[in-house]
Motif scaffolding. Structure first.
Motif, PDB file in Angstrom:
ATOM      1  N   ALA A 163     -20.347  13.136  26.656  1.00  0.00           N
ATOM      2  CA  ALA A 163     -20.621  12.312  27.833  1.00  0.00           C
ATOM      3  C   ALA A 163     -19.468  12.375  28.822  1.00  0.00           C
ATOM      4  CB  ALA A 163     -20.864  10.866  27.409  1.00  0.00           C
ATOM      5  N   ASP A 164     -19.805  12.225  30.086  1.00  0.00           N
ATOM      6  CA  ASP A 164     -18.778  12.155  31.125  1.00  0.00           C
ATOM      7  C   ASP A 164     -18.153  10.759  31.167  1.00  0.00           C
ATOM      8  OD1 ASP A 164     -19.120  14.828  32.312  1.00  0.00           O
ATOM      9  OD2 ASP A 164     -21.101  14.076  32.857  1.00  0.00           O
ATOM     10  N   ILE A 165     -18.985   9.749  30.940  1.00  0.00           N
ATOM     11  CA  ILE A 165     -18.508   8.360  30.910  1.00  0.00           C
ATOM     12  C   ILE A 165     -19.240   7.608  29.801  1.00  0.00           C
ATOM     13  CG2 ILE A 165     -18.337   6.160  32.153  1.00  0.00           C
ATOM     14  CD1 ILE A 165     -18.271   7.669  34.765  1.00  0.00           C
ATOM     15  N   VAL A 166     -18.498   6.837  29.029  1.00  0.00           N
ATOM     16  CA  VAL A 166     -19.098   5.893  28.083  1.00  0.00           C
ATOM     17  C   VAL A 166     -18.555   4.508  28.415  1.00  0.00           C
ATOM     18  CG1 VAL A 166     -19.414   5.198  25.681  1.00  0.00           C
ATOM     19  CG2 VAL A 166     -19.294   7.633  26.271  1.00  0.00           C
ATOM     20  N   LYS A 175     -19.676 -13.552  27.778  1.00  0.00           N
ATOM     21  CA  LYS A 175     -19.974 -12.184  27.351  1.00  0.00           C
ATOM     22  C   LYS A 175     -20.840 -11.488  28.395  1.00  0.00           C
ATOM     23  CE  LYS A 175     -19.766 -13.039  22.351  1.00  0.00           C
ATOM     24  NZ  LYS A 175     -20.527 -12.998  21.074  1.00  0.00           N
ATOM     25  N   MET A 176     -20.414 -10.306  28.792  1.00  0.00           N
ATOM     26  CA  MET A 176     -21.173  -9.479  29.731  1.00  0.00           C
ATOM     27  C   MET A 176     -21.697  -8.281  28.939  1.00  0.00           C
ATOM     28  SD  MET A 176     -20.485 -11.433  32.279  1.00  0.00           S
ATOM     29  CE  MET A 176     -21.114 -10.587  33.712  1.00  0.00           C
ATOM     30  N   GLU A 177     -22.919  -8.422  28.433  1.00  0.00           N
ATOM     31  CA  GLU A 177     -23.454  -7.444  27.487  1.00  0.00           C
ATOM     32  C   GLU A 177     -24.493  -6.541  28.142  1.00  0.00           C
ATOM     33  OE1 GLU A 177     -23.549  -9.154  23.185  1.00  0.00           O
ATOM     34  OE2 GLU A 177     -24.158 -10.796  24.506  1.00  0.00           O
ATOM     35  N   TYR A 178     -24.408  -5.265  27.790  1.00  0.00           N
ATOM     36  CA  TYR A 178     -25.347  -4.272  28.291  1.00  0.00           C
ATOM     37  C   TYR A 178     -26.258  -3.812  27.159  1.00  0.00           C
ATOM     38  CZ  TYR A 178     -21.842  -3.922  32.011  1.00  0.00           C
ATOM     39  OH  TYR A 178     -20.955  -4.203  33.021  1.00  0.00           O
ATOM     40  N   SER A 179     -27.455  -3.408  27.518  1.00  0.00           N
ATOM     41  CA  SER A 179     -28.334  -2.785  26.534  1.00  0.00           C
ATOM     42  C   SER A 179     -27.963  -1.311  26.422  1.00  0.00           C
ATOM     43  CB  SER A 179     -29.801  -2.930  26.953  1.00  0.00           C
ATOM     44  OG  SER A 179     -30.008  -2.385  28.250  1.00  0.00           O
ATOM     45  N   GLU A 180     -28.259  -0.719  25.277  1.00  0.00           N
ATOM     46  CA  GLU A 180     -27.867   0.669  25.036  1.00  0.00           C
ATOM     47  C   GLU A 180     -28.671   1.617  25.909  1.00  0.00           C
ATOM     48  OE1 GLU A 180     -26.686   3.499  21.260  1.00  0.00           O
ATOM     49  OE2 GLU A 180     -27.843   1.676  20.945  1.00  0.00           O
ATOM     50  N   SER A 181     -27.981   2.636  26.423  1.00  0.00           N
ATOM     51  CA  SER A 181     -28.648   3.601  27.299  1.00  0.00           C
ATOM     52  C   SER A 181     -27.935   4.937  27.218  1.00  0.00           C
ATOM     53  CB  SER A 181     -28.644   3.097  28.748  1.00  0.00           C
ATOM     54  OG  SER A 181     -29.089   4.094  29.631  1.00  0.00           O
ATOM     55  N   THR A 182     -28.684   5.996  26.983  1.00  0.00           N
ATOM     56  CA  THR A 182     -28.157   7.358  27.006  1.00  0.00           C
ATOM     57  C   THR A 182     -29.010   8.158  27.964  1.00  0.00           C
ATOM     58  OG1 THR A 182     -27.545   7.175  24.671  1.00  0.00           O
ATOM     59  CG2 THR A 182     -27.526   9.373  25.639  1.00  0.00           C
ATOM     60  N   SER A 183     -28.482   8.422  29.139  1.00  0.00           N
ATOM     61  CA  SER A 183     -29.298   9.095  30.149  1.00  0.00           C
ATOM     62  C   SER A 183     -28.407   9.585  31.276  1.00  0.00           C
ATOM     63  CB  SER A 183     -30.347   8.133  30.716  1.00  0.00           C
ATOM     64  OG  SER A 183     -29.716   7.110  31.449  1.00  0.00           O
ATOM     65  N   PHE A 184     -29.068  10.068  32.317  1.00  0.00           N
ATOM     66  CA  PHE A 184     -28.349  10.467  33.516  1.00  0.00           C
ATOM     67  C   PHE A 184     -28.316   9.322  34.524  1.00  0.00           C
ATOM     68  CE2 PHE A 184     -30.097  14.378  31.703  1.00  0.00           C
ATOM     69  CZ  PHE A 184     -28.944  15.129  31.578  1.00  0.00           C
ATOM     70  N   ASP A 185     -28.829   8.166  34.123  1.00  0.00           N
ATOM     71  CA  ASP A 185     -28.922   7.006  35.000  1.00  0.00           C
ATOM     72  C   ASP A 185     -27.570   6.307  35.107  1.00  0.00           C
ATOM     73  OD1 ASP A 185     -29.680   4.902  36.526  1.00  0.00           O
ATOM     74  OD2 ASP A 185     -30.840   3.892  34.972  1.00  0.00           O
ATOM     75  N   LYS A 186     -27.034   6.258  36.334  1.00  0.00           N
ATOM     76  CA  LYS A 186     -25.723   5.649  36.548  1.00  0.00           C
ATOM     77  C   LYS A 186     -25.822   4.210  37.042  1.00  0.00           C
ATOM     78  CE  LYS A 186     -24.971   9.409  38.989  1.00  0.00           C
ATOM     79  NZ  LYS A 186     -24.389  10.446  39.864  1.00  0.00           N
ATOM     80  N   ASN A 187     -27.036   3.685  37.133  1.00  0.00           N
ATOM     81  CA  ASN A 187     -27.235   2.367  37.731  1.00  0.00           C
ATOM     82  C   ASN A 187     -26.559   1.236  36.962  1.00  0.00           C
ATOM     83  OD1 ASN A 187     -29.030   2.713  40.135  1.00  0.00           O
ATOM     84  ND2 ASN A 187     -30.290   3.749  38.610  1.00  0.00           N
ATOM     85  N   TYR A 210     -18.266   8.561  40.294  1.00  0.00           N
ATOM     86  CA  TYR A 210     -19.575   8.527  39.652  1.00  0.00           C
ATOM     87  C   TYR A 210     -20.513   9.604  40.189  1.00  0.00           C
ATOM     88  CZ  TYR A 210     -18.264   3.909  37.749  1.00  0.00           C
ATOM     89  OH  TYR A 210     -17.639   2.873  37.097  1.00  0.00           O
ATOM     90  N   GLN A 211     -20.235  10.094  41.386  1.00  0.00           N
ATOM     91  CA  GLN A 211     -21.074  11.159  41.953  1.00  0.00           C
ATOM     92  C   GLN A 211     -20.728  12.520  41.353  1.00  0.00           C
ATOM     93  OE1 GLN A 211     -23.257   9.467  43.520  1.00  0.00           O
ATOM     94  NE2 GLN A 211     -21.837   7.735  43.397  1.00  0.00           N
ATOM     95  N   ARG A 212     -19.633  12.589  40.609  1.00  0.00           N
ATOM     96  CA  ARG A 212     -19.220  13.851  40.003  1.00  0.00           C
ATOM     97  C   ARG A 212     -19.681  13.975  38.556  1.00  0.00           C
ATOM     98  NH1 ARG A 212     -12.973  15.143  41.146  1.00  0.00           N
ATOM     99  NH2 ARG A 212     -13.357  16.488  42.943  1.00  0.00           N
TER     100      ARG A 212
END
Length: 372
Positions: free
Chosen positions: A173-176, A190-202, A239-241
């Motif tokens: 990955a480029d960013i985790v 707590k600022m929690e995110y759901s798991e995501s593996t994609s090209f989506d940078k949103n 993030y655009q790179r």
């Protein structure tokens, strides 16, 4: 129907804004720049810089999987806890900690020196250059595939490196990015995110910390020296790179909110205007770095940033500051020369306020866009 309803609310609220700014007419480009410079002189730092291809070394020359970069400035009350939290990380990955004392005038450097005998620690002592320039030095001097930024008053969770790097290496990955805890005074959230593996940078936030980033993402660019809100470089540029982004739900970081920081003193801090200055600087570099402005993610990021810039300066005096930012936002939008249609109702209304040069609606929409 939804657009009509929102437009009605915006128009109604805009009436009150119009009364407040009734005496101000159209402002020329020169006058607008003069107004901003008179209150917050534009910094001279640039994006093009020292993180060259020679310094961002090839994989076979990289000695570490990860370099943890810790800029330190007058953090004597927190830096020891911060560094201990990093050193206590147990992981299979090879990492170095680069601690950079940015001209601290308190006891920070004395505390840092206690870690000098640890083989995985590298200490740099320098005159005060600011957070952006200090991060650049950290990036330039490290030999690793990934970098992780940690602020000196924050805490890295004990398994953060293993969790972030395990996912990064497995997915190339480029960013985790991980979840985090936000601490303000004695309250934690707590600022929690759901798991995501994609090209989506949103789902990427604009903070440099709480994520591992491929060092190559910073090739030939700098955090511009002398600017506040230098982190804007991430969402609008870095993030655009990247192409592959992974979000994990694990909490990896504790972020301490500084009650005396600029974000909490915006109503009377003229350095808030830096938010506009750095945005304009980044936009002017898009052509140099061949950043494609037709990306939907980037279009939304740009529009949100226009709104953020205005919100940060919305309560500064004199009122000509808000008019100046509005007039120059119109100019910067026109320079983009892109089709920004079909991004959603609020974005459509926001674009319309810029194109039609409607200050009252623009003012209201800058605050509504915050909730998208």
């Amino acid at each position: 129907m939804k657009k009509f309803f929102l437009e009605s609310i915006v128009s109604f609220l805009g009436i009150f804004i119009g009364i407040k700014y009734l005496k101000f007419g159209k402002m020329s480009q020169k006058t607008a720049y003069d107004v901003l410079n008179n209150n917050d002189l534009k910094p001279i730092g640039q994006i093009q810089g020292e993180n060259s291809e020679e310094k961002v070394v090839n994989d076979e020359k990289k000695l570490f999987d990860l370099n943890v970069i810790v800029p330190v400035y007058n953090a004597e009350n927190f830096v020891e806890e911060c560094l201990n939290s990093i050193i206590s990380n147990k992981t299979e990955f090879n990492y170095q900690i680069t601690i950079i004392n940015d001209g601290s005038s308190d006891k920070s450097y004395k505390i840092i020196e206690k870690y000098s005998k640890i083989s995985s620690v590298k200490i740099i002592n320098q005159e005060n250059l600011g957070i952006g320039a200090t991060r650049n030095i950290g990036i330039n001097c490290c030999k690793s595939k990934y970098v992780l930024f940690v602020d000196a008053d924050d805490i890295l969770f004990s398994d953060a490196i293993q969790k972030l790097m395990g996912v990064a290496i497995y997915n190339d990955a480029d960013i985790v990015q991980g979840s985090y805890v936000r601490k303000f005074k004695n309250k934690e959230k707590k600022m929690e995110y759901s798991e995501s593996t994609s090209f989506d940078k949103n789902k990427l936030n604009g903070y440099p910390w709480g994520k591992v980033i491929k060092k190559d993402s910073f090739k030939n660019i700098n955090f511009p020296k002398g600017y506040y809100f230098e982190d804007t470089l991430l969402s609008m540029f870095v993030y655009q790179r990247v192409s592959k982004v992974v979000i994990i739900p694990d909490i990896v970081y504790k972020y301490r909110v500084n009650p005396n920081g600029i974000v909490h003193t915006l109503s009377n801090n003229y350095r808030a205007i830096d938010s506009f200055w750095i945005t304009e600087l980044i936009l002017k570099n898009y052509e140099i770095y061949s950043i494609k402005k037709d990306d939907i993610f980037l279009k939304k990021v740009i529009l949100k940033q226009f709104a953020i810039n205005f919100r940060r300066c919305a309560f500064l005096k004199p009122l000509t500051i808000q008019k100046a930012i509005f007039e120059l936002t119109i100019i910067n939008f026109d320079r983009l020369d892109e089709d920004f249609s079909s991004l959603g109702v609020l974005f459509d209304l926001f674009i319309e306020s810029i194109v039609r040069k409607n200050f009252n609606k623009f003012f209201v929409l800058c605050f509504l866009i915050k909730y998208i």
